[in-house]
Design a protein around this motif. Sequence first.
Motif, short mmCIF file in Angstrom:
data_model
loop_
_atom_site.label_atom_id
_atom_site.label_comp_id
_atom_site.label_asym_id
_atom_site.label_seq_id
_atom_site.Cartn_x
_atom_site.Cartn_y
_atom_site.Cartn_z
N GLY A 1 0.41 6.81 2.55
CA GLY A 1 0.56 5.46 2.04
C GLY A 1 1.93 5.17 1.46
O GLY A 1 2.20 4.04 1.07
N PHE A 2 2.80 6.19 1.40
CA PHE A 2 4.13 6.02 0.81
C PHE A 2 5.19 6.46 1.81
O PHE A 2 4.89 7.18 2.77
CB PHE A 2 4.23 6.81 -0.49
CG PHE A 2 3.29 6.29 -1.55
CD1 PHE A 2 3.68 5.26 -2.38
CD2 PHE A 2 2.02 6.81 -1.66
CE1 PHE A 2 2.81 4.76 -3.34
CE2 PHE A 2 1.13 6.32 -2.61
CZ PHE A 2 1.53 5.29 -3.45
N SER B 1 9.39 8.17 -2.54
CA SER B 1 9.30 8.73 -1.20
C SER B 1 10.13 10.01 -1.15
O SER B 1 10.74 10.43 -2.15
CB SER B 1 9.82 7.73 -0.14
OG SER B 1 11.24 7.66 -0.19
N GLU C 1 1.61 7.01 7.21
CA GLU C 1 0.46 6.10 7.28
C GLU C 1 -0.80 6.83 6.84
O GLU C 1 -1.09 7.93 7.33
CB GLU C 1 0.28 5.56 8.69
CG GLU C 1 -0.88 4.57 8.82
CD GLU C 1 -0.96 3.95 10.19
OE1 GLU C 1 -1.87 3.11 10.41
OE2 GLU C 1 -0.11 4.28 11.05
N ALA D 1 1.08 -0.41 3.25
CA ALA D 1 1.91 -0.02 2.11
C ALA D 1 1.43 -0.64 0.80
O ALA D 1 1.29 0.06 -0.21
CB ALA D 1 3.37 -0.39 2.37
N HIS E 1 12.83 -0.22 1.32
CA HIS E 1 11.86 -1.22 0.86
C HIS E 1 11.65 -2.30 1.92
O HIS E 1 10.52 -2.76 2.13
CB HIS E 1 12.34 -1.86 -0.44
CG HIS E 1 12.01 -1.09 -1.67
ND1 HIS E 1 10.76 -1.11 -2.25
CD2 HIS E 1 12.76 -0.25 -2.43
CE1 HIS E 1 10.75 -0.34 -3.32
NE2 HIS E 1 11.95 0.20 -3.45
N ARG F 1 9.42 -0.87 4.67
CA ARG F 1 8.02 -0.71 4.24
C ARG F 1 7.30 -2.05 4.11
O ARG F 1 6.08 -2.11 4.19
CB ARG F 1 7.96 0.05 2.92
CG ARG F 1 8.08 1.55 3.08
CD ARG F 1 8.06 2.27 1.75
NE ARG F 1 6.96 1.87 0.88
CZ ARG F 1 5.71 2.31 1.00
NH1 ARG F 1 5.39 3.15 1.97
NH2 ARG F 1 4.78 1.90 0.16
N ASP G 1 6.45 12.64 2.33
CA ASP G 1 5.98 11.30 2.01
C ASP G 1 4.46 11.38 1.90
O ASP G 1 3.78 11.72 2.89
CB ASP G 1 6.34 10.30 3.13
CG ASP G 1 7.80 9.86 3.07
OD1 ASP G 1 8.47 10.12 2.06
OD2 ASP G 1 8.26 9.26 4.06
N LEU H 1 4.86 -2.81 6.79
CA LEU H 1 3.75 -1.89 7.00
C LEU H 1 2.51 -2.42 6.28
O LEU H 1 2.49 -2.52 5.05
CB LEU H 1 4.11 -0.49 6.48
CG LEU H 1 5.37 0.13 7.09
CD1 LEU H 1 5.71 1.46 6.41
CD2 LEU H 1 5.21 0.33 8.59
#
Length: 347
Positions: A110-111, A86, A115, A251, A242, A245, A107, A248
């Motif tokens: 997806g990371f 990230s 989003e 992710a 972590h 995430r 970012d 999410l």
Amino acid sequence: MAVLAVGTTLLVGRARTPCVGHPWGVTATASSRGPALSETPLPPLDGTAKPWPGTHEVLGGVRLHVRRTPGPGGVRVVYVHGLGGSSTNWTDLAALLAPFAGGVALDLPGFGFSEPREGFDFSLAAHAAVVADALGDLADGPVHLVGNSMGGAIALLVAARRPELVRTLTLISPAMPDLRPHPGRLSDPRMALAYLPLVGGRIRRQLAAMGARERARQVIALCYADPGAFPEHRLEELTEEHGARASLAWAGPAMGRTTFGILRAWLARGPASLWNVAPLVRAPSLVVWGEQDRVISVRRAVRTARSLPDARLLVLPRTGHVAQMEQPVTVAQAVLGMWEGVDAGTW
């Protein structure tokens, strides 16, 4: 290309000397010209500094989470992280380069906390298109583009396909094709089984149930040559990220689909091969590799630098896959040395 040893750092630059005899296909010679490490004083590195503040911005029509580094001349350097990474991967390097260039760490979709939009296909080409479109909104002219691992492959694609956007290119252990089937290249060996029939679902559930701190430790164990050198406060920050995430929904799928996107790029032949894309890059380029990189073998380093028309290679001993985090001062000196050489016409 030839190689020059400076202290314990291996510098590889373009030269007319034949490239034979070295384990990576290069030969030592005192006449070699590697990347100059800048002697310009850098700011003291505050290893306890928090990551740069992050915000969501619409760049190139896509909503991305970014971290901006203040600096002169507006946005001039853009950082692109690797698979599973990230924008926090650039905290120290961005701080060291801040007096010389304002920056933005992205970012990718997806990371981090970006989003992905509906329908995003997570190929390297799709990520590169997002970065290229973002660059158009970030600066009025070409930027210094820096990428690590997957981010290096993405930066390579951007530089090759949109040369007007890139002033210089820095690739740190870029994800060039490396199809060695070795479980030691995975943060958790079970990941190799996660998408197999019958057992894949159970493995994915086990991985999802893993604690955030254990996942963070696994990542550092894979990416650092000496995991014990990773500061405890940075481990806390990574654990927190972590953990955030894990809630999410997008992710996990983003990680899996991007992994397959990298594999498809590595299997590509003809013009789509990354080895055939590299010669299209016109920007002055610096390639940095850790000699103990377990993710992408350092044996790809010389071929990568040779493939780029105007590149020099810096190989760092006792360094793994994320040289910008393990050796931020040396990497900053090399990057700044390239910028100075390009500006002076001596690169």
